[in-house]
Design a protein around this motif. Structure first.
Motif, PDB file in Angstrom:
ATOM      1  N   ILE A 165     -89.679-126.587 -27.336  1.00 43.91           N
ATOM      2  CA  ILE A 165     -89.316-127.956 -26.978  1.00 43.91           C
ATOM      3  C   ILE A 165     -89.817-128.950 -28.011  1.00 43.91           C
ATOM      4  N   ARG A 166     -91.073-128.766 -28.475  1.00 42.74           N
ATOM      5  CA  ARG A 166     -91.650-129.655 -29.475  1.00 42.74           C
ATOM      6  C   ARG A 166     -92.287-128.815 -30.572  1.00 42.74           C
ATOM      7  N   PRO A 167     -91.493-128.392 -31.549  1.00 43.82           N
ATOM      8  CA  PRO A 167     -92.013-127.518 -32.612  1.00 43.82           C
ATOM      9  C   PRO A 167     -93.230-128.115 -33.316  1.00 43.82           C
ATOM     10  N   GLY A 168     -94.208-127.263 -33.569  1.00 46.33           N
ATOM     11  CA  GLY A 168     -95.410-127.687 -34.273  1.00 46.33           C
ATOM     12  C   GLY A 168     -96.463-128.340 -33.405  1.00 46.33           C
ATOM     13  N   SER A 169     -96.274-128.299 -32.078  1.00 46.52           N
ATOM     14  CA  SER A 169     -97.206-129.017 -31.198  1.00 46.52           C
ATOM     15  C   SER A 169     -98.391-128.174 -30.739  1.00 46.52           C
ATOM     16  N   VAL A 170     -98.317-126.850 -30.875  1.00 50.15           N
ATOM     17  CA  VAL A 170     -99.416-125.991 -30.414  1.00 50.15           C
ATOM     18  C   VAL A 170    -100.535-125.999 -31.446  1.00 50.15           C
ATOM     19  N   SER A 171    -101.745-126.300 -30.977  1.00 50.87           N
ATOM     20  CA  SER A 171    -102.907-126.309 -31.859  1.00 50.87           C
ATOM     21  C   SER A 171    -103.717-125.025 -31.742  1.00 50.87           C
ATOM     22  N   GLN A 172    -103.763-124.474 -30.526  1.00 50.26           N
ATOM     23  CA  GLN A 172    -104.535-123.250 -30.320  1.00 50.26           C
ATOM     24  C   GLN A 172    -104.125-122.575 -29.018  1.00 50.26           C
ATOM     25  N   VAL A 173    -104.086-121.250 -29.029  1.00 45.38           N
ATOM     26  CA  VAL A 173    -103.878-120.451 -27.824  1.00 45.38           C
ATOM     27  C   VAL A 173    -105.142-119.627 -27.650  1.00 45.38           C
ATOM     28  N   ALA A 174    -105.812-119.792 -26.503  1.00 45.36           N
ATOM     29  CA  ALA A 174    -107.111-119.142 -26.302  1.00 45.36           C
ATOM     30  C   ALA A 174    -107.114-118.322 -25.024  1.00 45.36           C
ATOM     31  N   LEU A 175    -107.791-117.195 -25.076  1.00 48.38           N
ATOM     32  CA  LEU A 175    -107.915-116.297 -23.934  1.00 48.38           C
ATOM     33  C   LEU A 175    -109.347-116.284 -23.415  1.00 48.38           C
ATOM     34  N   SER A 176    -110.210-117.112 -23.959  1.00 52.26           N
ATOM     35  CA  SER A 176    -111.617-117.130 -23.544  1.00 52.26           C
ATOM     36  C   SER A 176    -111.806-118.090 -22.378  1.00 52.26           C
ATOM     37  N   PRO A 177    -112.529-117.664 -21.324  1.00 50.87           N
ATOM     38  CA  PRO A 177    -112.771-118.549 -20.175  1.00 50.87           C
ATOM     39  C   PRO A 177    -113.590-119.764 -20.596  1.00 50.87           C
ATOM     40  N   ARG A 178    -113.150-120.921 -20.171  1.00 54.94           N
ATOM     41  CA  ARG A 178    -113.871-122.161 -20.515  1.00 54.94           C
ATOM     42  C   ARG A 178    -113.692-123.132 -19.361  1.00 54.94           C
ATOM     43  N   GLY A 179    -114.816-123.657 -18.863  1.00 57.72           N
ATOM     44  CA  GLY A 179    -114.734-124.544 -17.707  1.00 57.72           C
ATOM     45  C   GLY A 179    -114.206-123.761 -16.514  1.00 57.72           C
ATOM     46  N   GLY A 180    -113.164-124.271 -15.867  1.00 60.74           N
ATOM     47  CA  GLY A 180    -112.567-123.572 -14.734  1.00 60.74           C
ATOM     48  C   GLY A 180    -111.354-122.758 -15.112  1.00 60.74           C
ATOM     49  N   ALA A 181    -111.023-122.707 -16.410  1.00 67.61           N
ATOM     50  CA  ALA A 181    -109.811-122.011 -16.860  1.00 67.61           C
ATOM     51  C   ALA A 181    -110.161-120.659 -17.475  1.00 67.61           C
ATOM     52  N   LEU A 182    -109.299-119.660 -17.215  1.00 67.69           N
ATOM     53  CA  LEU A 182    -109.479-118.336 -17.808  1.00 67.69           C
ATOM     54  C   LEU A 182    -108.857-118.271 -19.200  1.00 67.69           C
ATOM     55  N   GLY A 183    -108.000-119.217 -19.504  1.00 66.98           N
ATOM     56  CA  GLY A 183    -107.352-119.313 -20.810  1.00 66.98           C
ATOM     57  C   GLY A 183    -106.714-120.688 -20.914  1.00 66.98           C
ATOM     58  N   TYR A 184    -106.304-121.078 -22.097  1.00 65.29           N
ATOM     59  CA  TYR A 184    -105.714-122.405 -22.243  1.00 65.29           C
ATOM     60  C   TYR A 184    -104.931-122.487 -23.548  1.00 65.29           C
ATOM     61  N   VAL A 185    -104.036-123.474 -23.587  1.00 59.32           N
ATOM     62  CA  VAL A 185    -103.293-123.811 -24.799  1.00 59.32           C
ATOM     63  C   VAL A 185    -103.615-125.265 -25.121  1.00 59.32           C
ATOM     64  N   ARG A 186    -104.084-125.493 -26.331  1.00 54.42           N
ATOM     65  CA  ARG A 186    -104.379-126.865 -26.756  1.00 54.42           C
ATOM     66  C   ARG A 186    -103.193-127.374 -27.560  1.00 54.42           C
ATOM     67  N   HIS A 187    -102.688-128.547 -27.172  1.00 57.74           N
ATOM     68  CA  HIS A 187    -101.532-129.141 -27.842  1.00 57.74           C
ATOM     69  C   HIS A 187    -101.981-130.315 -28.701  1.00 57.74           C
ATOM     70  N   GLN A 188    -101.259-130.547 -29.770  1.00 54.42           N
ATOM     71  CA  GLN A 188    -101.496-131.746 -30.565  1.00 54.42           C
ATOM     72  C   GLN A 188    -100.159-132.441 -30.794  1.00 54.42           C
ATOM     73  N   PRO A 189    -100.023-133.676 -30.299  1.00 53.46           N
ATOM     74  CA  PRO A 189     -98.762-134.395 -30.508  1.00 53.46           C
ATOM     75  C   PRO A 189     -98.601-134.762 -31.971  1.00 53.46           C
ATOM     76  N   GLN A 190     -97.367-134.850 -32.411  1.00 56.20           N
ATOM     77  CA  GLN A 190     -97.101-135.198 -33.800  1.00 56.20           C
ATOM     78  C   GLN A 190     -97.459-136.644 -34.096  1.00 56.20           C
ATOM     79  N   GLN A 191     -97.339-137.490 -33.099  1.00 52.76           N
ATOM     80  CA  GLN A 191     -97.728-138.888 -33.259  1.00 52.76           C
ATOM     81  C   GLN A 191     -98.017-139.464 -31.878  1.00 52.76           C
ATOM     82  N   ASP A 192     -98.831-140.521 -31.851  1.00 55.00           N
ATOM     83  CA  ASP A 192     -99.146-141.161 -30.576  1.00 55.00           C
ATOM     84  C   ASP A 192     -97.869-141.726 -29.968  1.00 55.00           C
TER      85      ASP A 192
END
Length: 497
Positions: free
Chosen positions: A347-374
């Motif tokens: 949907i928004r190419p280039g927006s994924v910053s990281q895909v993680a499988l390590s538990p952090r906080g209350g999540a067992l995994g997460y995807v960090r997104h970075q928008p191309q611009q505000d």
């Protein structure tokens, strides 16, 4: 001397009561009267629960450390507005020639952590003023009239300390002003109303020709709750929005907090500013601080890019946890997160910053997104795409397991919130409608229609790329963390194949 006089008086009183008792007099009424007199004296001296702040020493002046506007990043517009307002205190002769009435109050409104308190401290330094700080909750008591008394004493104390220090002005800063300045509804909260009425009276009593001059600065993150009488010109004359910083502002804040830290040359603060979209100034300061802590843990001499990436994750989601999951559960979590990541890239190419499988906080995994611009305005297409990204995890689980898990609960909460935004913005088939006209049944129906149709589209798009999951799954299971560039390489290599 005063201490000994009190002790002598108490001793004489006790001896007198004993003498009267032995002489056959009933001293009980005298004891009761003495106790009442002692209690009244105790509260009047500022040591009891019924008293307000005393002008003698109830509130210590906040030391004006050399804190200037230059040390505040990301709020250039707010600083410009505030400095313009403060010039009415600094350039008195010039404003008198133009017939300008000095401002009595300045309201700083914005989300938590954006620097409202820092702006007030810098304002006191800029005007060379006495600076007193208080919180709205300090003026609330169960006893009627106490809050009003504390307001009176606060203003009195500001004038007294300014005269004693030889200053021509004093700045009073009240944080969480909505606690005492909320809208009056005619209810039974007499204590709140009296406190607000006293604050209004004190602000009306601020005159342009008085010395020392008082400037009231207040902060709130819930401006809509404030009473109209407090917001009108002549009281809070200027309302300054202190919003979340944009990319340029975030970079400025990061540079300020990086000044006293050893940063590796490989660190690109502009990239960090991109990845920290919607972070407040307080969160950005925490990112730099946590990165330094990670460097300390590893006995590193310099803060590396990896330390900053881990710090961003920690501020967003919390510290890594020691949750141990089974191999099958790790596989389910990996597929879930890949569903989010693949949909985000589609949907928004280039927006994924990281895909993680390590538990952090209350999540067992997460995807960090970075928008191309505000971005501050959103279309129906954009919001539908955002919903599809949030549904990608649940759709992936259904594709491979035939059912969902409780791991999608947070995703569904986000999706429902976006549907509410669509409805309240008039971007659905309902057209322009007041949300108060929506019954629970209507909300349920429109939410189900939108989410069901978008879930079907999400499944269709992911099904066409089922091989991507199998291609990237083993890599994610082995490495646990895949950055955005590496993930896009995996995605592109499959498409090429």
């Amino acid at each position: 001397m005063r201490k000994y006089t009190m002790e002598i008086g108490i001793g004489v009183t006790v001896v007198l009561l004993v003498f009267l008792q032995t002489a056959g007099y009933n001293v009980l009424p005298f004891v009761i009267l003495a106790a009442i007199a002692g209690a009244l004296y105790y509260t009047s001296r500022g040591k009891g629960k019924l008293t307000a702040f005393t002008s003698g020493g109830g509130r210590k002046e906040v030391k004006r450390e050399s804190f200037t506007f230059d040390q505040i990043g990301g709020q250039e517009r707010a600083k410009q507005e505030l400095v313009e307002a403060l010039d009415f205190l600094v350039k008195r002769e010039q404003i008198e020639k133009l017939g300008i009435r000095p401002l009595k109050g300045i309201l700083l409104a914005g989300p938590p952590g954006t620097g409202k308190t820092l702006l007030a401290k810098a304002a006191a330094h800029y005007t060379d003023s006495i600076y007193l700080a208080a919180s709205g909750s300090e003026f609330v008591e169960m006893y009627v009239g106490v809050g009003a008394g504390r307001i009176r004493d606060l203003f009195k104390e500001a004038r007294t300390k300014a005269k004693k220090a030889g200053k021509s002005s004093a700045v009073i800063f009240i944080d969480e002003i909505e606690v005492i300045g909320g809208k009056r509804d005619g209810g039974q909260h007499r204590e709140y109303d009296q406190t607000l009425n006293q604050l209004l009276t004190e602000m009306d009593g601020i005159h342009a020709n008085e010395s020392p001059r008082i400037l009231l600065i207040a902060a709130t993150n819930r401006k809509e709750m404030l009473d109209g009488a407090l917001l009108r010109p002549g009281r809070f004359d200027r309302h300054i929005g202190v919003e979340l910083p944009d990319k340029k502002g975030r970079l400025h804040i990061l540079r300020i907090h990086a000044n006293n830290k050893p940063i590796d040359a490989a660190v690109d603060l502009a990239d960090i500013a991109e990845q920290t979209y919607s972070f407040s100034g307080a969160q950005l300061e925490s990112v730099m601080n946590e990165a330094a802590i990670y460097a300390l843990r590893e006995n590193a001499a310099l803060i590396q890019p990896a330390h900053l990436n881990m710090a961003i994750d920690k501020v967003m989601l919390g510290e890594k946890t020691d949750k141990e999951t089974s191999q099958e559960e790790r596989k389910r979590v990996a597929l879930h997160e890949l569903g989010h990541a693949i949909m985000a890239e589609l949907i928004r190419p280039g927006s994924v910053s990281q895909v993680a499988l390590s538990p952090r906080g209350g999540a067992l995994g997460y995807v960090r997104h970075q928008p191309q611009q505000d971005q501050y305005l959103y279309t129906t297409k954009f919001l539908h795409g955002q919903i599809m990204i949030t549904l990608g995890g649940a759709a992936a689980e259904e594709m491979f397991y035939g059912e969902r898990s409780t791991g999608s609960r947070g995703d569904f909460d986000q999706a429902v919130s976006i549907v509410r935004t669509l409805v309240e913005s008039g971007l659905t088939e309902l057209g322009i409608i007041d949300s108060s006209m929506m019954t629970p049944d209507k909300w349920s129906a429109i939410t189900k229609d939108i989410l069901d149709s978008l879930m079907a589209k999400t499944k269709e798009m992911l099904e066409m790329r089922r091989g991507v999951f199998e291609h990237a799954l083993q890599t994610l299971l082995q490495e646990e963390n895949v950055n955005g560039d590496a993930f896009r390489t995996l995605l592109n290599s499959y498409d090429a194949a």
